[in-house]
Write an enzyme that holds these catalytic residues in place. Structure first.
Site, PDB file in Angstrom:
ATOM      1  N   GLU A  75       0.647  -1.268   0.288  1.00  0.00           N
ATOM      2  CA  GLU A  75       0.139   0.046  -0.132  1.00  0.00           C
ATOM      3  C   GLU A  75       0.981   1.107   0.069  1.00  0.00           C
ATOM      4  OE1 GLU A  75      -2.860  -0.452  -0.933  1.00  0.00           O
ATOM      5  OE2 GLU A  75      -3.969  -2.207  -0.046  1.00  0.00           O
ATOM      6  N   HIS A  94      -3.242   2.005   8.361  1.00  0.00           N
ATOM      7  CA  HIS A  94      -4.250   1.431   7.534  1.00  0.00           C
ATOM      8  C   HIS A  94      -4.720   0.075   8.385  1.00  0.00           C
ATOM      9  CE1 HIS A  94      -6.762  -0.957   4.643  1.00  0.00           C
ATOM     10  NE2 HIS A  94      -5.594  -1.785   4.415  1.00  0.00           N
ATOM     11  N   HIS A  96      -7.876  -3.219   9.080  1.00  0.00           N
ATOM     12  CA  HIS A  96      -9.073  -4.004   8.501  1.00  0.00           C
ATOM     13  C   HIS A  96     -10.005  -3.886   9.810  1.00  0.00           C
ATOM     14  CE1 HIS A  96      -6.845  -6.141   5.180  1.00  0.00           C
ATOM     15  NE2 HIS A  96      -6.786  -4.879   4.947  1.00  0.00           N
ATOM     16  N   TYR A 121     -15.327  13.441  20.281  1.00  0.00           N
ATOM     17  CA  TYR A 121     -13.872  13.153  20.008  1.00  0.00           C
ATOM     18  C   TYR A 121     -13.697  12.714  18.475  1.00  0.00           C
ATOM     19  CZ  TYR A 121      -9.526  12.374  22.566  1.00  0.00           C
ATOM     20  OH  TYR A 121      -8.252  12.505  22.770  1.00  0.00           O
ATOM     21  N   HIS A 161     -12.996  -2.423   2.116  1.00  0.00           N
ATOM     22  CA  HIS A 161     -11.614  -2.808   2.527  1.00  0.00           C
ATOM     23  C   HIS A 161     -11.336  -2.103   3.923  1.00  0.00           C
ATOM     24  CE1 HIS A 161      -6.845  -2.583   1.007  1.00  0.00           C
ATOM     25  NE2 HIS A 161      -7.359  -3.095   2.224  1.00  0.00           N
TER      26      HIS A 161
HETATM   27  O1  LIG Z   1      -5.582  -5.673   2.149  1.00  0.00           O
HETATM   28  C1  LIG Z   1      -4.450  -5.660   1.872  1.00  0.00           C
HETATM   29  O2  LIG Z   1      -3.969  -6.672   1.055  1.00  0.00           O
HETATM   30  C2  LIG Z   1      -3.531  -4.608   2.226  1.00  0.00           C
HETATM   31  O3  LIG Z   1      -4.046  -3.364   2.235  1.00  0.00           O
HETATM   32  C3  LIG Z   1      -3.054  -4.793   4.028  1.00  0.00           C
HETATM   33  O4  LIG Z   1      -3.837  -4.667   4.560  1.00  0.00           O
HETATM   34  C4  LIG Z   1      -2.031  -5.664   4.003  1.00  0.00           C
HETATM   35  O5  LIG Z   1      -0.970  -5.452   2.880  1.00  0.00           O
HETATM   36  P1  LIG Z   1       0.736  -5.411   3.271  1.00  0.00           P
HETATM   37  O6  LIG Z   1       0.959  -4.106   4.165  1.00  0.00           O
HETATM   38  O7  LIG Z   1       1.211  -5.523   1.758  1.00  0.00           O
HETATM   39  O8  LIG Z   1       0.771  -6.901   3.980  1.00  0.00           O
HETATM   40 ZN   LIG Z   2      -5.590  -3.352   3.544  1.00  0.00          ZN
END
Ligand SMILES: O=C(O)[C@@H](O)C(=O)COP(=O)(O)O
Ligand SMILES: [Zn+2]
Length: 213
Positions: A75, A94, A96, A121, A161
């Site tokens: 990313e 980032h 999930h 907040y 995502h």
């Molecule tokens: O969802 C994905 O594949 C990427 O956004 C992620 O969260 C993990 O990718 P890497 O940082 O390349 O491991």
């Molecule tokens: Zn991801």
């Protein structure tokens, strides 16, 4: 390597582990980055946030060249686009995380404001969150979509995502990502219930008093 870079490497590993230990990321999902004087530190691709070795964290140049450490997250385009368009950004997270990702999959979220201002907040830490169209993870187009926002958003939800949240440093970015996730959880809990959100005046007052970074 400078003392300051060493400290930021330790911070990335410590905060990543904290996120992993509390279930904000699982397996090898998610990635973090932080600016240093001569580049950007980024978690390696396919690494588990719970077990990072500070010495192996990737280092890239501001123009995206891999300088040292393990291969950086796929990313890299997404992260780089935030640094390019918001000069105040010192770190990007980032995840999930479950509830923010759930919101990113709902067909009826407002794409201009997918985390409405439920509490002060989230306004102070995160600001208005935009939904960004789906692209494959690691697709260079993800960077173009962030650049197209012109630096106006500190955080986005990537459709189907998960969240990407920025801060002036790694600690602020992680706190903001946690606040976004907790607000997403409240939004899911309140779905279908008559809900009062903060008014435009409330939001303006928070911005006037606390500013936005
Ligand atoms: O969802 C994905 O594949 C990427 O956004 C992620 O969260 C993990 O990718 P890497 O940082 O390349 O491991
Ligand atoms: Zn991801």
């Amino acid at each position: 390597m400078s003392d300051s870079e060493n400290r930021i490497r330790e911070d990335i590993a410590r905060l990543s582990k904290s996120l992993f230990d509390r279930g904000f990321s699982v397996g090898s999902a998610g990635n973090l980055s932080a600016a240093v004087e001569d580049g950007i530190l980024m978690t390696p691709t396919n690494s588990c946030l719970g077990f990072l070795d500070p010495a192996r964290i990737s280092k890239i140049s501001r123009d995206g060249r891999h300088l040292s450490g393990d291969k950086p997250s796929k990313e890299i385009f997404l992260h780089s686009a935030f640094y390019e368009t918001r000069p105040e950004v010192g770190a990007v997270v980032h995840l999930h995380s479950t509830y923010a990702t759930a919101l990113s999959c709902l067909s009826d979220v407002d794409p201009e404001d997918c985390i409405p201002p439920l509490t002060p907040y989230v306004v102070m830490r995160v600001g208005r969150v935009k939904l960004v169209d789906y692209v494959r993870p690691g697709d260079e187009k993800g960077g173009d979509l962030i650049r197209a926002l012109g630096g106006k958003h500190a955080a986005v939800l990537l459709a189907n995502h998960g969240p990407v949240v920025t801060g002036k440093d790694i600690c602020s970015a992680v706190y903001a990502a946690e606040e976004l996730e907790e607000t997403a959880k409240l939004l899911v809990a309140l779905r279908g219930l008559p809900t009062r959100i903060l008014t435009a005046e409330n939001v303006a007052e928070l911005k006037a008093v606390f500013g936005s970074y």
